[in-house]
Enzyme design. Structure first.
Site, short mmCIF file in Angstrom:
data_model
loop_
_atom_site.label_atom_id
_atom_site.label_comp_id
_atom_site.label_asym_id
_atom_site.label_seq_id
_atom_site.Cartn_x
_atom_site.Cartn_y
_atom_site.Cartn_z
N HIS A 213 26.71 77.36 47.72
CA HIS A 213 27.08 78.31 48.77
C HIS A 213 27.88 79.46 48.17
O HIS A 213 28.79 79.24 47.37
CB HIS A 213 27.92 77.62 49.85
CG HIS A 213 28.50 78.57 50.85
ND1 HIS A 213 29.87 78.71 51.05
CD2 HIS A 213 27.92 79.45 51.70
CE1 HIS A 213 30.08 79.62 51.98
NE2 HIS A 213 28.92 80.08 52.39
N SER A 214 27.52 80.69 48.53
CA SER A 214 28.25 81.89 48.12
C SER A 214 28.33 81.94 46.58
O SER A 214 27.31 81.88 45.90
CB SER A 214 29.64 81.89 48.77
OG SER A 214 30.32 83.08 48.51
N MET A 215 29.53 82.05 46.03
CA MET A 215 29.67 82.12 44.58
C MET A 215 29.23 80.83 43.90
O MET A 215 28.94 80.83 42.70
CB MET A 215 31.11 82.44 44.20
CG MET A 215 31.56 83.84 44.55
SD MET A 215 30.58 85.13 43.75
CE MET A 215 30.95 84.84 42.03
#
Length: 1046
Positions: A213-215
């Protein structure tokens, strides 16, 4: 008489000059100087900023409909995964998820999946996906005897202590290293009989599926480039709202360089000519983006078109995924119930526990991901019908009159009217009868697969050959509609596997994600049906049943409209189209010119009038682009907001060059039985477009104002060197607004236009080149950094954005200047009150600028540099220097109030301007400082390897320390003053051209500028080595008293 008058005029002129000079000098020295031009700039900037924020928060907002997910979470820690396995064991930890009430066994038993949280994310974010995986296996796979290739998913997750990954490149690398160690440990668990309950007849896993998720998605890709990566231990990566294309912010040099190295590794790997030379040949990368509701990162950054070819991955938006059909914000994408179901089903579909890799081969994995995550309407969507074998024998009455004439449309408004099953045959046109001809079918009923007992089944049939010994037993399904089995027989393929689910568009529908049965849609090109003669639409209902179906063959020239309407023309008028009364079921409107993510539109559709009765369904519209797979559905459409994530600023070009033919497209399904024209009106939403600028240009508000600061400083130093007056920052801004700012903005606008046109030229050349040279060996010729400069837009149309952001930046600079003035004035009043109390108690006057002894200053400076080189990052020292500079400004203002001398006014204006400069560098240093503080909070005391360079902070320290003595910078009367002009010009140029993509450079450029100021200060200092040693031995400027400077 004439001579007398001339003498009087000369005397009068001299008097005017003498009276004007003090006024001008007073205006120059006045810190609060403000012209009507400054006021107008500030008001204009505030108006533009309010318009952007109001539009961003209230206009062109996607509807919210995410369903909540529920779970009963349990986490199994692995304390054995200690420092013997990884050097980060004291900072991070590994856990295994278990859903309470379904599986509470701590032993692993299935296919390993590792969830990677994002920036400041919690390891518990795994729970929604992991709970759905266990529930789906327990309720849909295991009760039915399971599948030889399917087992439960073992979801592991990592506790990063909510590390701030987005701001610090070293933290990203640390996480990637730890995760590779974690994968090695996870795979070893499956070899341990005490920790594994896996079927011993199956091969032990050799790879782990990653969900980031995300980074965390960026960390997942980084893992494959690390030295401790175990080859082939990862072959499937799914990322959620991950900024793959470029870093979210460019304040950290190591973050920018890490992105560059990782992305170059992926591009070069896929640029190899032979698959055996590609270390990522077996890896699939699926990037899922949230769309406009994600206000953390621009969803364009989730694009992987510049990293992997279509054979190895793609980018899809949540609004495109069947049965999800909605956008979602940055956090909702981790717990949305509809999305987690789609992702988990896709993971089970790609699973194959009979292989050591635990997944199907890459090609089959890609087909599965396309099936579950794409609409099925994309060009890369694969049809299964051509590859299937006939399984159904359809027997019809010989006197059947249900054969639809060639070219006619089949329309059924209800089912079961004949009291028995009935088949309607549509003859398939011969090949080459019409270019682009296709078959389309739309129904509100579920299309039955073989063996299902619904109301509607669609078959593609060929005449069954009647040969000696050839019986119906060759086919597994027998559908006899003749009654006695003596009619015509057809060998048929069932089309249910190619069904495209569309959101139901009825009169009471408002949003596509509403809980109602979807429409079923089929679409085939004529080339896919070459081996068939008929399409059989079978009404399987035996009693009257509500429902409808529409099926037809149509030519591409009838169903596809390509508009040449340009963007500039859309500014002055709207795009108006009238679809004829006699039109296909589905029409595709393509508008290639509308491809920018920075513009929004409004679409209006007139309601079709049905004269013969109620419409089967209301207009259904799919908005889509094909550069990335973003689709949005609008049900029961009358008016809609149209916005897209197409061409965006600062984005690298696609891996194989950009297809200039792509742009906004609209697929429109309307009831063809309503024989009335349909009017479409598409117009630019100017106010709604303002909000799109915020997500794409947020960083520019932190870097572009440095352009204005550099121009003002340049003006201040020019006046100081010519007249000896160091004008206030406010007056310098007033004068720059009249002369230098318009010139600079005009030149930069021309540069922006040039960069955009140059980018278009390069794209065209690369496209022509690839047409001549097939293969991957030419990928290195693409310049992936060509959109990094200035405004970053590859479209010359947006040249006007530079003056807009320039005015906003000037307004911000003016506002920050006055805020800093107000702060220093407020602190000075408090300081003066305290000093007055101290003076009355001591009975002496404290109106001088007290200076700390040199020995104390040397010790303090040396101690600070020692700490920077060993313990603290230089960003912490920078914050301390900002506080010291504020204190210097306060003391300088206090002295100015007491003495009212021009010399002290000059010094205060100088220190205040340096403070304003430092305040604009402040945001660049804060993120790294936040990471350091976060590490302290989790007792991780290992120093940063990239932020202890004393040369990155020493000039700041020396300048601030010099100013704390009250010493004014001397005037330069030689050509060396051109160095000051040059350095400030370079700073202004870099802030404008490189600021957004390489913001960290601005800290170092100002660092060089500070070093130059220190050199100027020291050039007139009487300090010698012998005098320096005497001072360090304890001598002072004045015997028995601290040194004081007026």
């Amino acid at each position: 008489m004439i001579e007398l008058r001339a003498a009087v005029k000369d005397i009068a002129r001299d008097v005017v000059v003498e009276t004007q000079a003090p006024r001008r000098r007073a205006r120059w020295l006045n810190p609060w100087s403000c012209s009507w031009l400054s006021v107008a700039t500030l008001v204009t900037a505030a108006t533009l900023m309010l318009a952007i924020m109001q539009s961003f928060t209230t206009r062109q907002r996607d509807p919210i409909g995410t369903g909540m997910s529920y779970m009963a979470s349990g986490y199994v820690p692995f304390p054995e995964f200690d420092t013997e396995h990884t050097r980060f064991a004291t900072k991070y930890s590994l856990h295994l998820y278990r859903e309470m009430g379904i599986d509470e066994d701590y032993r692993v038993k299935g296919v390993p999946v590792l969830f990677i949280p994002g920036n400041a994310g919690s390891f518990k974010q795994v729970r929604s996906f992991a709970a759905e995986a266990e529930e789906y296996y327990a309720n849909h796979i295991r009760p039915y005897g399971g599948n030889e290739a399917k087992r439960a998913l073992d979801f592991f997750t990592v506790d990063f202590n909510e590390d701030i990954t987005a701001f610090h490149g070293q933290t990203l690398l640390d996480q990637a290293e730890y995760l590779n160690d974690a994968i090695a440990y996870i795979l070893s668990i499956y070899h341990d009989p005490e920790r594994s309950k896996r079927d011993p007849s199956l091969p032990d896993p050799s790879s782990v599926i990653l969900v980031g998720h995300s980074m965390g998605g960026v960390v997942a890709r980084t893992m494959l480039t690390m030295p401790n990566y175990q080859a082939n231990s990862v072959n499937t990566i799914i990322t959620l709202a991950a900024p793959h294309a470029r870093p979210p912010v460019s304040f950290d040099a190591q973050m920018v360089s890490t992105y560059k190295q990782v992305n170059e590794y992926w591009r070069k790997a896929h640029a190899t000519e032979w698959g055996s030379d590609n270390p990522l040949w077996h890896v699939t990368l699926i990037s899922i983006a949230g769309g406009g509701l994600d206000t953390m990162i621009p969803s364009e950054y989730s694009s992987v078109t510049s990293l992997v070819p279509d054979t190895h991955g793609f980018t899809v938006f949540t609004s495109s995924i069947p049965d999800v059909w909605m956008g979602m914000d940055h956090l909702a994408i981790t717990w949305c119930d509809e999305l987690r179901k789609a992702v988990i089903r896709a993971l089970y579909d790609v699973m194959d526990v009979n292989r050591a890799a635990q997944t199907k081969p890459r090609g089959m994995r890609m087909r599965s991901f396309k099936k579950w995550l794409l609409t099925g309407l994309e060009d890369i969507a694969e049809k299964t019908l051509p590859f299937e074998e006939p399984k159904t024998l359809l027997t019809l009455e010989d006197d059947s009159n249900a054969i639809i004439s060639q070219g006619e449309r089949l329309v059924l408004r209800s089912f079961g009217q004949h009291g028995k099953k009935k088949a309607y045959l549509l003859p398939i046109p011969p090949q080459g009868s019409s270019e682009g001809r296709k078959f389309t079918l739309l129904s509100d009923q579920h299309l039955d697969a073989p063996g299902e007992s619904g109301n509607l089944e669609v078959l593609f049939c060929s005449v069954f050959p009647l040969q000696v010994g050839n019986t119906a037993t060759l086919l597994s399904m027998n559908m006899d509609l003749s009654g006695d089995g003596s009619g015509s027989r057809l060998a048929c393929k069932n089309a249910a596997s190619d069904t495209i689910r569309l959101p139901a568009s009825t009169r009471d529908a408002k949003h596509p994600f509403e809980k109602r049965p979807p429409f079923s849609y089929l679409q085939y090109d004529l080339e896919d049906l070459v081996e068939h003669q008929f399409v059989a639409v079978v009404d399987k209902a035996t009693s009257p049943t509500a429902g409808w179906v529409v099926a037809e063959f149509n030519a591409g020239s009838e169903s596809v409209l390509r508009s040449t309407f340009g963007l500039r023309r859309l500014l002055s008028t709207s795009l108006r189209l009238r679809l004829p009364a006699k039109r296909p079921l589905m029409m595709d409107l393509k508008i290639p010119a509308l491809d920018s993510s920075m513009l929004a539109y409004r679409l209006k559709i007139s309601s079709p009038a049905c004269g013969d009765g109620a419409a089967l369904f209301t207009p259904l519209v799919r908005q889509y682009i094909s550069d990335v797979y973003e689709s949005k559905f609008f049900v029961n459409l009358h008016e809609a907001d149209i916005n897209l994530h197409g061409v965006a600023p600062y984005m690298p070009p696609a891996l194989r060059g950009r297809d200039l033919r792509n742009g906004l497209a609209l697929q429109i399904w309307t009831d063809p039985t309503c024989k009335s024209a349909l009017d479409l009106d598409l117009r630019l939403d100017v106010v709604g477009s303002f909000g799109k600028l915020w997500m794409r240009y947020r960083t520019i508000f932190a870097t572009f104002p440095l352009l204005a600061v550099a121009l003002v400083l340049r003006k201040q130093f020019q006046v100081h060197e010519e007249s000896g007056v160091f004008m206030s920052f406010s007056e310098g801004m007033n004068q720059c607004l009249r002369k230098s700012v318009p010139i600079v903005f005009t030149l930069l606008s021309g540069c922006s236009l040039y960069f955009a046109q140059d980018g278009h030229t390069e794209v065209d050349q690369s496209n022509h080149y690839f047409n001549r040279q097939p293969g991957n060996a030419t990928e290195s010729l693409i310049d992936y950094t060509k959109n990094d400069l200035l405004m970053g837009s590859p479209d010359p149309f947006f040249w006007f954005l530079l003056p807009i952001f320039g005015v906003i930046s000037l307004g911000l600079c003016i506002a920050i200047n006055y805020v800093a003035l107000a702060l220093t004035y407020f602190l000075t009043m408090i300081y003066s009150s305290l000093r007055s109390i101290a003076a009355r108690s001591d009975g002496r006057t404290l109106a001088t600028f007290t200076v700390t002894p040199i020995r104390t200053r040397f010790i303090t400076t040396g101690l600070l540099l020692l700490l920077v080189s060993t313990v603290i990052p230089y960003q912490f020292a920078y914050i301390v220097l900002c506080l010291v500079q504020i204190a210097t400004c306060v003391r300088a203002l206090r002295v100015t109030w007491d003495t009212r001398s021009d010399a002290n006014c000059n010094f205060y204006n100088y220190t205040h301007s340096i403070l304003v400069l430092m305040l604009w560098i402040f945001p660049i240093n804060v993120p790294t400082l936040a990471v350091w503080i976060r590490n302290l909070s989790v007792h991780w005391l290992t120093p940063f390897s990239s932020h202890h360079n004393i040369l990155s902070i020493m000039p700041y320290i020396l300048l601030v320390e010099t100013l704390s003595t009250g010493r004014m910078i001397p005037r330069l009367q030689t050509r060396l003053r051109n160095v000051t002009d040059l350095l400030l010009f370079v700073l202004a140029f870099s802030a404008a051209v490189y600021g957004v993509s390489y913001a960290y450079l601005l800290h170092h450029l100002v660092n060089i500028l500070c070093m130059w100021f220190v050199i100027i200060h020291w050039s007139t200092s009487p300090l010698s080595f012998s005098r320096l040693f005497r001072l360090l031995d304890g001598a002072s400027e004045v015997e028995g008293h601290p040194k004081k400077r007026p």
